[in-house]
Scaffold this motif. Structure first.
Motif, PDB file in Angstrom:
ATOM      1  N   ILE A 186       0.820  -1.227   0.000  1.00 38.34           N
ATOM      2  CA  ILE A 186       0.000   0.000   0.000  1.00 38.34           C
ATOM      3  C   ILE A 186       0.843   1.262   0.000  1.00 38.34           C
ATOM      4  O   ILE A 186       0.331   2.347  -0.254  1.00 38.34           O
ATOM      5  CB  ILE A 186      -0.944   0.005   1.214  1.00 38.34           C
ATOM      6  CG1 ILE A 186      -0.135  -0.106   2.503  1.00 38.34           C
ATOM      7  CG2 ILE A 186      -1.955  -1.124   1.109  1.00 38.34           C
ATOM      8  CD1 ILE A 186      -0.984  -0.083   3.756  1.00 38.34           C
ATOM      9  N   GLY A 187       2.155   1.146   0.295  1.00 43.64           N
ATOM     10  CA  GLY A 187       3.032   2.303   0.223  1.00 43.64           C
ATOM     11  C   GLY A 187       2.940   3.221   1.429  1.00 43.64           C
ATOM     12  O   GLY A 187       2.126   3.037   2.332  1.00 43.64           O
ATOM     13  N   ILE A 188       3.801   4.231   1.434  1.00 42.18           N
ATOM     14  CA  ILE A 188       3.906   5.177   2.547  1.00 42.18           C
ATOM     15  C   ILE A 188       3.911   6.584   1.983  1.00 42.18           C
ATOM     16  O   ILE A 188       4.558   6.852   0.954  1.00 42.18           O
ATOM     17  CB  ILE A 188       5.209   4.928   3.349  1.00 42.18           C
ATOM     18  CG1 ILE A 188       5.277   3.479   3.841  1.00 42.18           C
ATOM     19  CG2 ILE A 188       5.325   5.886   4.534  1.00 42.18           C
ATOM     20  CD1 ILE A 188       6.638   3.060   4.335  1.00 42.18           C
ATOM     21  N   GLY A 189       3.224   7.494   2.651  1.00 42.81           N
ATOM     22  CA  GLY A 189       3.176   8.885   2.212  1.00 42.81           C
ATOM     23  C   GLY A 189       4.518   9.577   2.359  1.00 42.81           C
ATOM     24  O   GLY A 189       5.323   9.250   3.236  1.00 42.81           O
ATOM     25  N   GLU A 190       4.778  10.566   1.515  1.00 41.84           N
ATOM     26  CA  GLU A 190       6.058  11.277   1.523  1.00 41.84           C
ATOM     27  C   GLU A 190       6.321  11.962   2.863  1.00 41.84           C
ATOM     28  O   GLU A 190       7.456  12.018   3.334  1.00 41.84           O
ATOM     29  CB  GLU A 190       6.078  12.315   0.395  1.00 41.84           C
ATOM     30  CG  GLU A 190       7.397  13.039   0.251  1.00 41.84           C
ATOM     31  CD  GLU A 190       7.389  14.035  -0.899  1.00 41.84           C
ATOM     32  OE1 GLU A 190       8.398  14.746  -1.064  1.00 41.84           O
ATOM     33  OE2 GLU A 190       6.376  14.090  -1.633  1.00 41.84           O
ATOM     34  N   ALA A 191       5.270  12.476   3.497  1.00 39.10           N
ATOM     35  CA  ALA A 191       5.440  13.181   4.777  1.00 39.10           C
ATOM     36  C   ALA A 191       5.885  12.244   5.894  1.00 39.10           C
ATOM     37  O   ALA A 191       6.500  12.684   6.874  1.00 39.10           O
ATOM     38  CB  ALA A 191       4.135  13.873   5.167  1.00 39.10           C
ATOM     39  N   SER A 210       9.139   5.104  -1.380  1.00 39.68           N
ATOM     40  CA  SER A 210       7.753   4.627  -1.380  1.00 39.68           C
ATOM     41  C   SER A 210       6.807   5.719  -1.842  1.00 39.68           C
ATOM     42  O   SER A 210       7.099   6.917  -1.706  1.00 39.68           O
ATOM     43  CB  SER A 210       7.363   4.165   0.031  1.00 39.68           C
ATOM     44  OG  SER A 210       6.067   3.626   0.036  1.00 39.68           O
ATOM     45  N   GLU A 211       5.693   5.276  -2.387  1.00 36.24           N
ATOM     46  CA  GLU A 211       4.579   6.145  -2.742  1.00 36.24           C
ATOM     47  C   GLU A 211       3.293   5.410  -2.414  1.00 36.24           C
ATOM     48  O   GLU A 211       3.216   4.188  -2.579  1.00 36.24           O
ATOM     49  CB  GLU A 211       4.599   6.507  -4.235  1.00 36.24           C
ATOM     50  CG  GLU A 211       5.725   7.424  -4.645  1.00 36.24           C
ATOM     51  CD  GLU A 211       5.639   7.794  -6.120  1.00 36.24           C
ATOM     52  OE1 GLU A 211       4.545   7.624  -6.703  1.00 36.24           O
ATOM     53  OE2 GLU A 211       6.650   8.231  -6.677  1.00 36.24           O
ATOM     54  N   PRO A 212       2.279   6.132  -1.952  1.00 39.59           N
ATOM     55  CA  PRO A 212       1.003   5.462  -1.647  1.00 39.59           C
ATOM     56  C   PRO A 212       0.461   4.725  -2.865  1.00 39.59           C
ATOM     57  O   PRO A 212       0.382   5.282  -3.953  1.00 39.59           O
ATOM     58  CB  PRO A 212       0.095   6.637  -1.245  1.00 39.59           C
ATOM     59  CG  PRO A 212       1.028   7.698  -0.750  1.00 39.59           C
ATOM     60  CD  PRO A 212       2.265   7.566  -1.598  1.00 39.59           C
ATOM     61  N   GLY A 213       0.157   3.439  -2.663  1.00 33.17           N
ATOM     62  CA  GLY A 213      -0.393   2.625  -3.731  1.00 33.17           C
ATOM     63  C   GLY A 213       0.628   2.085  -4.708  1.00 33.17           C
ATOM     64  O   GLY A 213       0.276   1.315  -5.612  1.00 33.17           O
ATOM     65  N   GLN A 214       1.909   2.456  -4.543  1.00 30.44           N
ATOM     66  CA  GLN A 214       2.944   2.034  -5.483  1.00 30.44           C
ATOM     67  C   GLN A 214       3.977   1.102  -4.846  1.00 30.44           C
ATOM     68  O   GLN A 214       4.975   0.765  -5.472  1.00 30.44           O
ATOM     69  CB  GLN A 214       3.672   3.264  -6.050  1.00 30.44           C
ATOM     70  CG  GLN A 214       2.778   4.235  -6.771  1.00 30.44           C
ATOM     71  CD  GLN A 214       2.108   3.620  -7.989  1.00 30.44           C
ATOM     72  OE1 GLN A 214       2.746   2.900  -8.759  1.00 30.44           O
ATOM     73  NE2 GLN A 214       0.823   3.883  -8.162  1.00 30.44           N
ATOM     74  N   GLY A 215       3.757   0.681  -3.621  1.00 28.05           N
ATOM     75  CA  GLY A 215       4.696  -0.219  -2.971  1.00 28.05           C
ATOM     76  C   GLY A 215       5.815   0.516  -2.255  1.00 28.05           C
ATOM     77  O   GLY A 215       5.926   1.751  -2.317  1.00 28.05           O
ATOM     78  N   THR A 216       6.664  -0.258  -1.583  1.00 28.80           N
ATOM     79  CA  THR A 216       7.761   0.291  -0.787  1.00 28.80           C
ATOM     80  C   THR A 216       9.026  -0.501  -1.054  1.00 28.80           C
ATOM     81  O   THR A 216       8.984  -1.714  -1.257  1.00 28.80           O
ATOM     82  CB  THR A 216       7.429   0.227   0.719  1.00 28.80           C
ATOM     83  OG1 THR A 216       6.207   0.926   0.954  1.00 28.80           O
ATOM     84  CG2 THR A 216       8.535   0.847   1.556  1.00 28.80           C
ATOM     85  N   SER A 217      10.167   0.198  -1.040  1.00 27.80           N
ATOM     86  CA  SER A 217      11.454  -0.438  -1.268  1.00 27.80           C
ATOM     87  C   SER A 217      12.437   0.011  -0.193  1.00 27.80           C
ATOM     88  O   SER A 217      12.711   1.207  -0.058  1.00 27.80           O
ATOM     89  CB  SER A 217      11.999  -0.076  -2.657  1.00 27.80           C
ATOM     90  OG  SER A 217      13.298  -0.586  -2.829  1.00 27.80           O
ATOM     91  N   PHE A 218      12.942  -0.946   0.596  1.00 27.08           N
ATOM     92  CA  PHE A 218      13.975  -0.683   1.597  1.00 27.08           C
ATOM     93  C   PHE A 218      15.303  -1.190   1.051  1.00 27.08           C
ATOM     94  O   PHE A 218      15.404  -2.346   0.621  1.00 27.08           O
ATOM     95  CB  PHE A 218      13.668  -1.400   2.907  1.00 27.08           C
ATOM     96  CG  PHE A 218      12.577  -0.762   3.723  1.00 27.08           C
ATOM     97  CD1 PHE A 218      12.859   0.256   4.608  1.00 27.08           C
ATOM     98  CD2 PHE A 218      11.261  -1.187   3.585  1.00 27.08           C
ATOM     99  CE1 PHE A 218      11.861   0.846   5.355  1.00 27.08           C
ATOM    100  CE2 PHE A 218      10.248  -0.607   4.326  1.00 27.08           C
ATOM    101  CZ  PHE A 218      10.549   0.423   5.217  1.00 27.08           C
ATOM    102  N   ALA A 219      16.326  -0.334   1.091  1.00 27.18           N
ATOM    103  CA  ALA A 219      17.656  -0.710   0.614  1.00 27.18           C
ATOM    104  C   ALA A 219      18.644  -0.606   1.775  1.00 27.18           C
ATOM    105  O   ALA A 219      18.794   0.453   2.377  1.00 27.18           O
ATOM    106  CB  ALA A 219      18.094   0.192  -0.537  1.00 27.18           C
ATOM    107  N   VAL A 220      19.304  -1.721   2.082  1.00 30.38           N
ATOM    108  CA  VAL A 220      20.310  -1.776   3.157  1.00 30.38           C
ATOM    109  C   VAL A 220      21.670  -1.976   2.524  1.00 30.38           C
ATOM    110  O   VAL A 220      21.904  -2.971   1.838  1.00 30.38           O
ATOM    111  CB  VAL A 220      20.011  -2.916   4.157  1.00 30.38           C
ATOM    112  CG1 VAL A 220      21.100  -2.982   5.227  1.00 30.38           C
ATOM    113  CG2 VAL A 220      18.646  -2.741   4.783  1.00 30.38           C
ATOM    114  N   THR A 221      22.582  -1.020   2.738  1.00 31.21           N
ATOM    115  CA  THR A 221      23.938  -1.108   2.222  1.00 31.21           C
ATOM    116  C   THR A 221      24.885  -1.436   3.359  1.00 31.21           C
ATOM    117  O   THR A 221      24.897  -0.748   4.372  1.00 31.21           O
ATOM    118  CB  THR A 221      24.352   0.219   1.549  1.00 31.21           C
ATOM    119  OG1 THR A 221      23.393   0.583   0.564  1.00 31.21           O
ATOM    120  CG2 THR A 221      25.715   0.087   0.904  1.00 31.21           C
ATOM    121  N   LEU A 222      25.686  -2.489   3.175  1.00 32.69           N
ATOM    122  CA  LEU A 222      26.605  -2.951   4.220  1.00 32.69           C
ATOM    123  C   LEU A 222      28.009  -3.087   3.634  1.00 32.69           C
ATOM    124  O   LEU A 222      28.171  -3.472   2.471  1.00 32.69           O
ATOM    125  CB  LEU A 222      26.174  -4.310   4.785  1.00 32.69           C
ATOM    126  CG  LEU A 222      24.835  -4.353   5.519  1.00 32.69           C
ATOM    127  CD1 LEU A 222      24.455  -5.797   5.775  1.00 32.69           C
ATOM    128  CD2 LEU A 222      24.905  -3.578   6.821  1.00 32.69           C
TER     129      LEU A 222
END
Length: 359
Positions: free
Chosen positions: A291-296, A341-353
């Motif tokens: 469902i995504g997350i709002g920019e705010a 993320s964008e509402p309705g467009q999914g979410t992407s978490f990127a972890v750099t190690l």
């Protein structure tokens, strides 16, 4: 360029200031010497002038030195009063800070450079302590709020169970709710203890070298009942690699990120997990079609107890601590986590190690 010019101006001003101070000292000495000459001349009008020029010069010198010392003493008393006033202000500020008043702000004049660093340090300390106190109060308020909700549910449904007239089905439903809320309290307590442990001694966890791609595969397989129940398609794109780190802690990162993706992805959605090299290290990406997350909400996503949608999180049992733990573990490993993320467009978490890759 500008920094060099500023530094040169500061050095020039410092030299000029010292020259002015030396000039002022000689000026005071000249005035005292001149005053001594006129004073002795007036005195000689009553006592008569000595016959020897040497004696006259000696008397003028002694009077001049006495006048100069008197001027320095008066100036010293004036400066001492100002210094004492500043010291009293510093002591008063420290007392106020010790009593929990962090609104302290010391003022100092430009000619009080010996107190400038002290006053600046006290102001900085008071500001940091004030911010920490605000965070502490917010933390207590958030914990109280989060604990109150499940406790209220448990109390309400436990009271309802006392009614002998309720049906067995409804009784079973109430017991299920009490069990879920109890589990939520237990999970919250465990997460708080984990955060406290990570912050108090981040170096206390055992580290070693292990295959990161295999760990990600194991996490996905262990979570199979959750993503299969929602018919979510999980796609893996993992390159073989090894990493030095705390294996148990990093496993907690992948578990939290995967469960979040499953939790907020509707039935029939997809979650893609990829692992690939990135600037001498490796990057792990969890991308979902949820469902995504709002920019705010994005800048505050890793704060403790913060929920982008409180009603939505509560319905799925979130406590707002999972991503805080993830961020802390990534920081311990000198890594970085970002989110898009964008509402309705999914979410992407990127972890750099940081780490080394093996083909």
């Amino acid at each position: 360029m500008k920094t060099g010019m500023v530094r040169a101006l500061k050095v020039t001003w410092s030299i000029l200031k010292h020259l002015l101070q030396v000039t002022a000292l000689f000026l005071v000495l000249t005035i005292c010497w001149t005053g001594a000459i006129y004073l002795t001349k007036a005195l000689y009008g009553y006592t008569g002038s000595p016959s020897s020029d040497y004696v006259i010069q000696l008397i003028n010198f002694i009077f001049g030195i006495i006048l100069f010392i008197c001027c320095m003493l008066l100036f010293g008393i004036y400066l001492h009063r100002k210094e004492m006033a500043m010291l009293k202000a510093i002591i008063d500020a420290m007392r106020r800070i010790s009593k929990g008043d962090f609104s302290v702000k010391l003022e100092y004049r430009s000619n009080q450079r010996e107190f400038e660093k002290i006053a600046h340090s006290i102001n900085e300390m008071a500001g940091e302590l004030g911010r920490m106190e605000t965070m502490r109060q917010d933390f207590i308020s958030n914990v109280s709020h989060e604990i109150q909700s499940p406790l209220t549910s448990i109390q309400g449904f436990a009271t309802a169970l006392r009614n002998p007239a309720i049906s067995p089905a409804k009784r079973e439903h109430y017991l299920d709710i009490i069990e879920r809320e109890s589990q939520r309290l237990s999970q919250m307590s465990d997460n708080l203890l984990k955060l406290s442990s990570l912050e108090s001694d981040p170096g206390a966890f055992a580290t070693g070298r292990f295959r990161l791609d295999r760990q990600l595969q194991a996490v996905v397989l262990a979570s199979e009942p959750q993503w299969m129940a929602k018919t979510i398609q999980v796609e893996l794109e993992l390159q073989e690699c090894e990493i030095d780190g705390a294996e148990d802690l990093l496993r907690q990162v992948w578990v939290n990120l995967l469960h979040n993706s499953i939790k907020f992805t509707p039935e029939g959605g997809a979650v893609k997990i990829s692992l690939h090299p990135n600037n001498g290290g490796m990057e792990v990406v969890f991308a979902d079609t949820g469902i995504g997350i709002g920019e705010a909400d994005l800048p505050r996503l890793f704060e403790r107890f913060y929920k982008a949608d409180k009603s939505r999180n509560r319905s799925v049992g979130g406590s707002g601590l999972g991503l805080s733990i993830v961020k802390k573990i990534v920081d311990i490993h000198r890594g970085e986590i970002t989110v898009q993320s964008e509402p309705g467009q999914g979410t992407s978490f990127a972890v750099t190690l940081p780490g080394s890759l093996e083909n």
